[in-house]
Enzyme design. Structure first.
Site, short mmCIF file in Angstrom:
data_model
loop_
_atom_site.label_atom_id
_atom_site.label_comp_id
_atom_site.label_asym_id
_atom_site.label_seq_id
_atom_site.Cartn_x
_atom_site.Cartn_y
_atom_site.Cartn_z
N LYS A 45 -13.32 -0.45 5.21
CA LYS A 45 -13.50 -1.34 4.07
C LYS A 45 -14.60 -2.36 4.31
O LYS A 45 -15.46 -2.57 3.46
CB LYS A 45 -12.18 -2.07 3.76
CG LYS A 45 -10.95 -1.18 3.76
CD LYS A 45 -11.11 0.07 2.91
CE LYS A 45 -9.88 0.96 3.02
NZ LYS A 45 -10.09 2.27 2.39
N ASP A 51 -2.05 -5.81 9.48
CA ASP A 51 -3.11 -4.89 9.06
C ASP A 51 -4.21 -5.75 8.45
O ASP A 51 -4.05 -6.31 7.36
CB ASP A 51 -2.54 -3.91 8.03
CG ASP A 51 -3.55 -2.87 7.58
OD1 ASP A 51 -4.75 -3.17 7.58
OD2 ASP A 51 -3.14 -1.76 7.20
N TYR A 79 0.83 -1.20 0.00
CA TYR A 79 0.00 0.00 0.00
C TYR A 79 0.87 1.26 0.00
O TYR A 79 1.64 1.48 0.94
CB TYR A 79 -0.90 -0.06 1.24
CG TYR A 79 -1.65 1.18 1.59
CD1 TYR A 79 -2.46 1.83 0.68
CD2 TYR A 79 -1.58 1.69 2.89
CE1 TYR A 79 -3.18 2.97 1.04
CE2 TYR A 79 -2.29 2.81 3.26
CZ TYR A 79 -3.09 3.45 2.34
OH TYR A 79 -3.79 4.57 2.71
#
Length: 489
Positions: free
Chosen positions: A278, A238, A153
């Site tokens: 999300k 994560d 990311y």
């Protein structure tokens, strides 16, 4: 102007004025192109379609229906006003007890009920961005380093490095094994860092992966946990895409490994970052969570959370919503179905013109392989192709080099942040573009732009959705707007 900027920078802090935030990186150039020329089905049908924004808009209707049925969950309604004063007054930065309890239960449900979470270990932060920075501040000092598998990311460079001063050391993964991370690769990068006298404090994993849309299997997680334990370094997972898994294999949380299969490992070295951005599609609510098995980290993170708390009003609403077990079960089931359907529709549309994507089972995006469209196999050619996609095809996708991908030609493209009609328009643009590329069309850029306008294929939109009499401001538009400060993209 340049002189004025230099003069102003000289009287400001080096941290505030440096370029490490990443806003001026190529990763955000596509966002700027979208902001300057945003697609709208009626007002700007030839504009840029935003396919670089990490939003899950497929289940908003379910949340909206719940809110209508539960007006007492908001302190801003007649039914909920009785709680206004209590919620509006100061609250301890531990957070509302019912909110932390509801978050812990939701985390359990998103992991199939195979693991339990302690509400007392739930620490709030301002989105996953704030949670990631908080855990790094707790674990490392400026100059220390974390290993991270690449592609990774891009905004990790901002979230993890910018204000903390830590280093990120990529662990290169490639297409030869579908970008899977191996213990061998981790060991090699770790040992090289040691030789360079770099103090490695931990390994950061994104599971499910952004940008790959894949999940780590149980054996890989066990091997990586064994490695980090053996070298007395932290493992930060994560897991913000945990509930976006839409096909097999199922998601395996590091918490399952710690609690079941490796109970005798040093849990003090294991930490989880979570969010509702999300899984629930609520990035604007700024719900970030640090969950650590280390008591001292929990205590330190809670102190630091006073700089990025979640509003009590938001906690109150979500505590009610996430405590509704029937709603949560239905939401998670329906979300998975809708993601699977959209993913299949989008990837099938790409396959019709020979575009392949990495096989994935999670996330809101695809890892698209455009290597056959490169003029040469290098990153300059990738940049050139990306600029054509942005400027001529009018799609904001993210090029692989922004994710530190070691192979040119891969692109991340979102499919869950728009309605069905816009997805179909994007697919038609892609098909037209690929057709032009494969027929060797050598028209000029100006000619291509005229060609796109002429051949832009509009779909019929219902009057209810896109009534021109409605004033569609950036906030009310059905097409996502993308200010550069938006996090977790």
């Amino acid at each position: 102007m340049g002189f004025e900027n230099e003069k102003n920078n000289s009287i400001l802090s080096k941290l505030a004025t440096n370029e490490e935030h990443g806003e001026n990186s190529p990763y955000f150039d596509g966002w700027k192109a979208y902001d300057n020329d945003p697609f709208h089905p009626l007002k700007n049908p030839n504009g840029v379609i935003q396919m670089g924004l990490a939003e899950n808009q497929l289940c908003f209707d379910l949340i909206e229906e719940w809110i209508k049925r539960n007006p007492n969950a908001s302190i801003c309604t007649t039914e909920g006003i009785k709680s206004f004063r209590a919620i509006a007054n100061f609250q301890d930065y531990h957070g509302l007890t019912e909110f932390r309890r509801a978050i812990a239960k939701f985390m359990e449900k998103t992991r199939g009920g195979r693991v339990t979470f302690d509400p007392e270990r739930v620490v709030m932060a301002g989105g996953a961005t704030g949670a990631n920075e908080t855990i790094i501040f707790c674990l490392a000092d400026a100059g220390d380093a974390f290993l991270v598998p690449s592609p990774y990311y891009p905004a990790f460079n901002r979230d993890l490095r910018w204000r903390t001063g830590v280093q990120l050391i990529p662990i290169p993964c490639d297409s030869s094994n579908n970008f899977q991370i191996t213990t061998k690769a981790v060991k090699e990068v770790y040992e090289n860092a040691q030789k360079s006298n770099i103090k490695v404090k931990g390994l950061i994993l994104t599971n499910p992966s952004n940008p790959l849309g894949t999940t780590l299997d149980r054996d890989t997680l066990k091997n990586l946990l064994t490695f980090t334990n053996q070298h007395n370094i932290h493992l930060v997972c994560d897991e913000i895409y945990a509930a976006t898994v839409f096909s097999t294999p199922q998601f395996v949380s590091i918490a399952e490994i710690v609690n079941d299969e490796m109970r005798h490992c040093n849990k003090d070295l294991v930490h989880i970052v979570y969010s509702l951005s999300k899984d629930m599609g609520l990035p604007g609510f700024r719900i970030g969570i640090v969950y650590s098995f280390n008591d001292t980290v929990v205590s330190c993170a809670r102190k630091m959370s006073s700089f990025g708390l979640v509003s009590t009003q938001t906690q109150y609403l979500l505590a009610e919503m996430l405590s509704d077990e029937k709603f949560v079960s239905n939401f998670l089931t329906e979300s998975s179905k809708r993601l699977a359907k959209r993913h299949k529709h989008f990837t099938n549309g790409l396959e019709q013109v020979g575009i392949k994507c990495l096989r994935s089972n999670a996330g809101l995006f695809c890892w698209m392989d455009l290597r056959p469209l490169l003029k040469e196999s290098n990153f300059d050619a990738e940049m050139s192709l990306w600029r054509v996609i942005i400027n001529d095809v009018k799609l904001n996708v993210s090029k692989g080099s922004s994710f530190d991908c070691q192979e040119p030609g891969f692109f991340r493209v979102f499919f869950a942040n728009m309605d069905d009609e816009t997805v179909d328009i994007a697919l038609r643009r892609i098909r037209r573009f690929v057709s032009v590329k494969r027929t060797g069309d050598e028209t000029t850029a100006m000619e291509r732009k005229q060609q796109w306008k002429k051949n832009n294929l509009r779909l019929s939109f219902s009057k209810r959705m896109y009534d021109e009499s409605v004033n569609l401001s950036p906030l009310s538009s059905p097409i996502p707007h993308s200010p550069l400060v938006r996090a977790r993209t």
